[in-house]
Design a protein around this motif. Structure first.
Motif, PDB file in Angstrom:
ATOM      1  N   SER A   1       1.085   6.785  -7.174  1.00  0.00           N
ATOM      2  CA  SER A   1       0.388   8.048  -6.922  1.00  0.00           C
ATOM      3  C   SER A   1       1.345   9.240  -6.934  1.00  0.00           C
ATOM      4  O   SER A   1       1.033  10.287  -7.507  1.00  0.00           O
ATOM      5  CB  SER A   1      -0.346   7.984  -5.584  1.00  0.00           C
ATOM      6  N   GLY A   2       2.508   9.079  -6.300  1.00  0.00           N
ATOM      7  CA  GLY A   2       3.414  10.209  -6.141  1.00  0.00           C
ATOM      8  C   GLY A   2       4.286  10.508  -7.340  1.00  0.00           C
ATOM      9  O   GLY A   2       4.647  11.666  -7.576  1.00  0.00           O
ATOM     10  N   LEU A   3       4.648   9.467  -8.114  1.00  0.00           N
ATOM     11  CA  LEU A   3       5.617   9.658  -9.196  1.00  0.00           C
ATOM     12  C   LEU A   3       5.046   9.363 -10.583  1.00  0.00           C
ATOM     13  O   LEU A   3       5.188  10.172 -11.506  1.00  0.00           O
ATOM     14  CB  LEU A   3       6.838   8.769  -8.945  1.00  0.00           C
ATOM     15  N   LEU A   4       4.422   8.210 -10.759  1.00  0.00           N
ATOM     16  CA  LEU A   4       4.016   7.799 -12.101  1.00  0.00           C
ATOM     17  C   LEU A   4       2.750   8.491 -12.593  1.00  0.00           C
ATOM     18  O   LEU A   4       2.635   8.782 -13.790  1.00  0.00           O
ATOM     19  CB  LEU A   4       3.835   6.285 -12.151  1.00  0.00           C
ATOM     20  N   GLU A   5       1.805   8.757 -11.713  1.00  0.00           N
ATOM     21  CA  GLU A   5       0.602   9.455 -12.173  1.00  0.00           C
ATOM     22  C   GLU A   5       0.922  10.867 -12.658  1.00  0.00           C
ATOM     23  O   GLU A   5       0.452  11.267 -13.740  1.00  0.00           O
ATOM     24  CB  GLU A   5      -0.470   9.455 -11.087  1.00  0.00           C
ATOM     25  N   PRO A   6       1.738  11.663 -11.927  1.00  0.00           N
ATOM     26  CA  PRO A   6       2.127  12.973 -12.478  1.00  0.00           C
ATOM     27  C   PRO A   6       2.907  12.841 -13.787  1.00  0.00           C
ATOM     28  O   PRO A   6       2.731  13.653 -14.708  1.00  0.00           O
ATOM     29  CB  PRO A   6       2.996  13.575 -11.371  1.00  0.00           C
ATOM     30  N   LEU A   7       3.761  11.822 -13.888  1.00  0.00           N
ATOM     31  CA  LEU A   7       4.524  11.614 -15.119  1.00  0.00           C
ATOM     32  C   LEU A   7       3.587  11.259 -16.273  1.00  0.00           C
ATOM     33  O   LEU A   7       3.750  11.758 -17.396  1.00  0.00           O
ATOM     34  CB  LEU A   7       5.557  10.512 -14.910  1.00  0.00           C
ATOM     35  N   ALA A   8       2.613  10.405 -16.013  1.00  0.00           N
ATOM     36  CA  ALA A   8       1.656  10.032 -17.057  1.00  0.00           C
ATOM     37  C   ALA A   8       0.889  11.252 -17.547  1.00  0.00           C
ATOM     38  O   ALA A   8       0.673  11.423 -18.758  1.00  0.00           O
ATOM     39  CB  ALA A   8       0.693   8.965 -16.531  1.00  0.00           C
ATOM     40  N   ARG A   9       0.492  12.123 -16.628  1.00  0.00           N
ATOM     41  CA  ARG A   9      -0.225  13.332 -17.042  1.00  0.00           C
ATOM     42  C   ARG A   9       0.665  14.221 -17.901  1.00  0.00           C
ATOM     43  O   ARG A   9       0.213  14.799 -18.908  1.00  0.00           O
ATOM     44  CB  ARG A   9      -0.715  14.102 -15.809  1.00  0.00           C
ATOM     45  N   ALA A  10       1.931  14.328 -17.530  1.00  0.00           N
ATOM     46  CA  ALA A  10       2.863  15.154 -18.302  1.00  0.00           C
ATOM     47  C   ALA A  10       3.060  14.578 -19.702  1.00  0.00           C
ATOM     48  O   ALA A  10       3.121  15.330 -20.691  1.00  0.00           O
ATOM     49  CB  ALA A  10       4.201  15.249 -17.574  1.00  0.00           C
ATOM     50  N   VAL A  11       3.151  13.254 -19.810  1.00  0.00           N
ATOM     51  CA  VAL A  11       3.299  12.603 -21.122  1.00  0.00           C
ATOM     52  C   VAL A  11       2.058  12.854 -21.968  1.00  0.00           C
ATOM     53  O   VAL A  11       2.147  13.174 -23.164  1.00  0.00           O
ATOM     54  CB  VAL A  11       3.550  11.093 -20.951  1.00  0.00           C
ATOM     55  N   GLN A  12       0.877  12.731 -21.358  1.00  0.00           N
ATOM     56  CA  GLN A  12      -0.365  12.885 -22.101  1.00  0.00           C
ATOM     57  C   GLN A  12      -0.635  14.332 -22.500  1.00  0.00           C
ATOM     58  O   GLN A  12      -1.454  14.584 -23.389  1.00  0.00           O
ATOM     59  CB  GLN A  12      -1.521  12.317 -21.281  1.00  0.00           C
ATOM     60  N   GLU A  13       0.052  15.267 -21.878  1.00  0.00           N
ATOM     61  CA  GLU A  13      -0.039  16.663 -22.317  1.00  0.00           C
ATOM     62  C   GLU A  13       0.745  16.895 -23.602  1.00  0.00           C
ATOM     63  O   GLU A  13       0.482  17.844 -24.340  1.00  0.00           O
ATOM     64  CB  GLU A  13       0.479  17.598 -21.225  1.00  0.00           C
ATOM     65  N   VAL A  14       1.700  16.015 -23.877  1.00  0.00           N
ATOM     66  CA  VAL A  14       2.549  16.139 -25.062  1.00  0.00           C
ATOM     67  C   VAL A  14       1.968  15.354 -26.236  1.00  0.00           C
ATOM     68  O   VAL A  14       1.997  15.803 -27.383  1.00  0.00           O
ATOM     69  CB  VAL A  14       3.981  15.650 -24.760  1.00  0.00           C
ATOM     70  N   VAL A  15       1.449  14.149 -25.963  1.00  0.00           N
ATOM     71  CA  VAL A  15       0.995  13.257 -27.032  1.00  0.00           C
ATOM     72  C   VAL A  15      -0.229  12.482 -26.573  1.00  0.00           C
ATOM     73  O   VAL A  15      -0.356  12.156 -25.387  1.00  0.00           O
ATOM     74  CB  VAL A  15       2.137  12.281 -27.427  1.00  0.00           C
ATOM     75  N   ARG A  16      -1.116  12.210 -27.496  1.00  0.00           N
ATOM     76  CA  ARG A  16      -2.287  11.389 -27.177  1.00  0.00           C
ATOM     77  C   ARG A  16      -1.850   9.936 -27.083  1.00  0.00           C
ATOM     78  O   ARG A  16      -1.330   9.367 -28.045  1.00  0.00           O
ATOM     79  CB  ARG A  16      -3.357  11.542 -28.258  1.00  0.00           C
ATOM     80  N   ILE A  17      -2.059   9.347 -25.926  1.00  0.00           N
ATOM     81  CA  ILE A  17      -1.648   7.962 -25.710  1.00  0.00           C
ATOM     82  C   ILE A  17      -2.594   7.346 -24.691  1.00  0.00           C
ATOM     83  O   ILE A  17      -2.986   8.000 -23.710  1.00  0.00           O
ATOM     84  CB  ILE A  17      -0.176   7.905 -25.241  1.00  0.00           C
ATOM     85  N   ALA A  18      -2.987   6.122 -24.925  1.00  0.00           N
ATOM     86  CA  ALA A  18      -3.996   5.477 -24.082  1.00  0.00           C
ATOM     87  C   ALA A  18      -3.475   5.261 -22.668  1.00  0.00           C
ATOM     88  O   ALA A  18      -2.358   4.762 -22.488  1.00  0.00           O
ATOM     89  CB  ALA A  18      -4.390   4.137 -24.692  1.00  0.00           C
TER      90      ALA A  18
ATOM     91  N   GLU B   1       0.814  -1.215   0.000  1.00  0.00           N
ATOM     92  CA  GLU B   1       0.000   0.000   0.000  1.00  0.00           C
ATOM     93  C   GLU B   1       0.853   1.273   0.000  1.00  0.00           C
ATOM     94  O   GLU B   1       0.645   2.165  -0.830  1.00  0.00           O
ATOM     95  CB  GLU B   1      -0.981  -0.023   1.172  1.00  0.00           C
ATOM     96  N   PRO B   2       1.835   1.407   0.916  1.00  0.00           N
ATOM     97  CA  PRO B   2       2.668   2.613   0.853  1.00  0.00           C
ATOM     98  C   PRO B   2       3.545   2.666  -0.392  1.00  0.00           C
ATOM     99  O   PRO B   2       3.834   3.768  -0.906  1.00  0.00           O
ATOM    100  CB  PRO B   2       3.505   2.547   2.135  1.00  0.00           C
ATOM    101  N   LEU B   3       3.985   1.527  -0.914  1.00  0.00           N
ATOM    102  CA  LEU B   3       4.768   1.521  -2.153  1.00  0.00           C
ATOM    103  C   LEU B   3       3.929   2.042  -3.308  1.00  0.00           C
ATOM    104  O   LEU B   3       4.411   2.817  -4.145  1.00  0.00           O
ATOM    105  CB  LEU B   3       5.247   0.105  -2.469  1.00  0.00           C
ATOM    106  N   TYR B   4       2.680   1.619  -3.366  1.00  0.00           N
ATOM    107  CA  TYR B   4       1.793   2.094  -4.426  1.00  0.00           C
ATOM    108  C   TYR B   4       1.623   3.613  -4.335  1.00  0.00           C
ATOM    109  O   TYR B   4       1.714   4.328  -5.343  1.00  0.00           O
ATOM    110  CB  TYR B   4       0.430   1.408  -4.339  1.00  0.00           C
ATOM    111  N   ARG B   5       1.399   4.104  -3.135  1.00  0.00           N
ATOM    112  CA  ARG B   5       1.231   5.558  -2.973  1.00  0.00           C
ATOM    113  C   ARG B   5       2.501   6.307  -3.383  1.00  0.00           C
ATOM    114  O   ARG B   5       2.436   7.359  -4.020  1.00  0.00           O
ATOM    115  CB  ARG B   5       0.874   5.887  -1.516  1.00  0.00           C
ATOM    116  N   THR B   6       3.657   5.774  -2.978  1.00  0.00           N
ATOM    117  CA  THR B   6       4.919   6.442  -3.269  1.00  0.00           C
ATOM    118  C   THR B   6       5.220   6.450  -4.761  1.00  0.00           C
ATOM    119  O   THR B   6       5.506   7.510  -5.343  1.00  0.00           O
ATOM    120  CB  THR B   6       6.080   5.757  -2.527  1.00  0.00           C
ATOM    121  N   VAL B   7       5.162   5.270  -5.384  1.00  0.00           N
ATOM    122  CA  VAL B   7       5.604   5.159  -6.776  1.00  0.00           C
ATOM    123  C   VAL B   7       4.507   5.530  -7.769  1.00  0.00           C
ATOM    124  O   VAL B   7       4.729   6.337  -8.682  1.00  0.00           O
ATOM    125  CB  VAL B   7       6.144   3.744  -7.065  1.00  0.00           C
TER     126      VAL B   7
END
Length: 258
Positions: A141-158, A133-139
């Motif tokens: 929620s904290g890191l990959l979700e913001p990165l995914a949003r940043a990627v999707q701002e550049v290119v349309r990707i599922a 549970e804390p690993l999921y929140r750290t990696v």
């Protein structure tokens, strides 16, 4: 008396754990110490430029393909030290974006560094739920979700493609631990399976063991690497037929057994 599931770990203890798991592979490396000139906060990662760099390096004009490969590589970098420390030392490392720095590199795993890493001991390292549970929140929620949003701002990707990549990268870390530290294979696989049942990772694929201590991932999406000039299908790709997959597993297991 009920045991407290987490207690703070001194910074030197965290640094020692990071140094230990950094020897597993380059994806597990996390530098510790002063942030020297040239290092930049992870929150200042120029995603659009990094996608362009990956596209040039791979020789592809498909931005979507480059974005997918970039995300998968970064996911592997962020999962590996966190999962390694949890499995090998029962330690949850604080990888908040503000604590991480990166260094521009021409190729290979992105260099990462933390000045004074902190973390928490897990009361029962065999209880993968305490770690998951804390690993999921750290990696995620904290890191990959913001990165995914940043990627999707550049290119349309599922989104499903990106989370399939994240799951594949998690499974890659599990397999690297099982290969490099066979005594930790069962714990690594159990933690991987627990994480794969959580949030956006649920339904992305299956972590299977055709032989004890030999975890392999079968994903339900494709990272698009086959569209890279000279590329092919990754070993966990959904497009691989079962006969070919089992032959690949047999080859990989023979190599692992030496």
């Amino acid at each position: 008396m009920v045991a407290v599931p987490y207690r703070p770990a001194p910074s030197p203890t965290v640094a020692d754990a990071i140094a230990d798991v950094s020897t597993i592979s380059g994806y597990f490396e996390l530098g510790v110490g002063p942030i020297e000139p040239g290092w930049r906060p992870l929150t200042d990662l120029p995603v659009e430029q990094r996608i362009a760099d990956v596209a040039e390096r791979l020789g592809t004009g498909e931005t979507r393909v480059a974005a997918s490969i970039l995300f998968q590589g970064l996911a592997a970098r962020l999962w590996s030290p966190a999962v390694g420390a949890a499995v090998a030392h029962g330690l949850l490392v604080d990888l908040a974006p503000a604590r991480l720095h990166w260094y521009p590199a021409a190729g290979g795993p992105l260099p990462l560094r933390a000045e004074r890493p902190t973390g928490w001991h897990v009361a029962d390292a065999e209880d993968v739920q305490q770690m998951a549970e804390p690993l999921y929140r750290t990696v995620v929620s904290g890191l990959l979700e913001p990165l995914a949003r940043a990627v999707q701002e550049v290119v349309r990707i599922a989104p499903g493609l990106l989370w399939g990549n994240a799951a594949s990268s998690l499974a890659g870390a599990v397999r690297a631990i099982a290969r490099g530290r066979p005594g930790l294979a069962a714990r690594a696989a159990a933690l991987g399976r627990e994480l794969l049942e959580m949030g956006v990772l649920r339904g992305t694929g299956d972590l299977v063991e055709p032989a004890p201590g030999q975890p392999f991932f079968v994903r339900r999406s494709c990272c698009l690497y086959y569209r890279v000039p000279g590329g092919g299908m990754c070993e966990d790709c959904v497009l691989i037929d079962q006969e070919t997959r089992r032959a690949q597993w047999e080859t990989a297991m023979r190599v692992t057994r030496g």
